[in-house]
Scaffold this active site. Sequence first.
Site, PDB file in Angstrom:
ATOM      1  N   CYS A  96      84.267  88.890  78.214  1.00 60.10           N
ATOM      2  CA  CYS A  96      83.645  90.188  77.990  1.00 60.10           C
ATOM      3  C   CYS A  96      83.676  90.567  76.507  1.00 60.10           C
ATOM      4  O   CYS A  96      83.038  89.919  75.691  1.00 60.10           O
ATOM      5  CB  CYS A  96      84.333  91.223  78.883  1.00 60.10           C
ATOM      6  SG  CYS A  96      83.428  92.762  79.088  1.00 60.10           S
ATOM      7  N   HIS A  97      84.437  91.591  76.121  1.00 64.10           N
ATOM      8  CA  HIS A  97      84.550  91.997  74.718  1.00 64.10           C
ATOM      9  C   HIS A  97      85.675  91.250  73.998  1.00 64.10           C
ATOM     10  O   HIS A  97      85.880  91.455  72.799  1.00 64.10           O
ATOM     11  CB  HIS A  97      84.806  93.512  74.623  1.00 64.10           C
ATOM     12  CG  HIS A  97      83.623  94.351  74.974  1.00 64.10           C
ATOM     13  ND1 HIS A  97      83.204  94.542  76.272  1.00 64.10           N
ATOM     14  CD2 HIS A  97      82.757  95.060  74.198  1.00 64.10           C
ATOM     15  CE1 HIS A  97      82.137  95.331  76.293  1.00 64.10           C
ATOM     16  NE2 HIS A  97      81.842  95.657  75.050  1.00 64.10           N
TER      17      HIS A  97
END
Length: 195
Positions: free
Chosen positions: A117-118
Amino acid sequence: MSHQKLKGRKIAILATDGFELVELIEPRKALHSAEATTHVISPNNTMKAGEIKGWNMTDWGPSVKVDKTLSDAKASDYDALMLPGGVMNPDKLRMDKEAVAWVKEFVDAGKPIAAICHGPWTLIETGMVSGREMTSWPSLQTDLRNAGAIWKDDKVVVDRGLITSRKPDDIPAFSQRMIQVFEDKIRSEPLERAS
């Protein structure tokens, strides 16, 4: 997934307040099912009562116990590193010089790193993404491309021991590839290390 693939191996999970709950909990369960030992590592200044607070999709969720603070953890004691996402978590980590230097130790040692994800935001700060095929949450693609990465919109992308994934829906595929790459990459490494 077969058991014991990572028996005797230690995996660091670097996170702070605001990590996406499922992106830490589910891959960690998969690592435990492969018999790895995992430690949640967090910067000293972020913890309250030895815990960090998770983000559960749209609001704060449960906390997770921290096993070691960053200042008490040695990268050399671990075989691999996992970086969960959530917007706040990697945004804080990438601004923390000690956290970035700690991740860079894994990079410099050629140890495998998994980020979802991030999570790749922190990797950008290490200078290691240039020329690497990677994926991430879609909003990070410009950041990764600007740092020299080759961004792909795939569930999981693996490039020279770096495993990246896009989002919570990709966790089953991410976890499976993470264990496979961790096993392949560290199979020839000796088991002796400080505990």
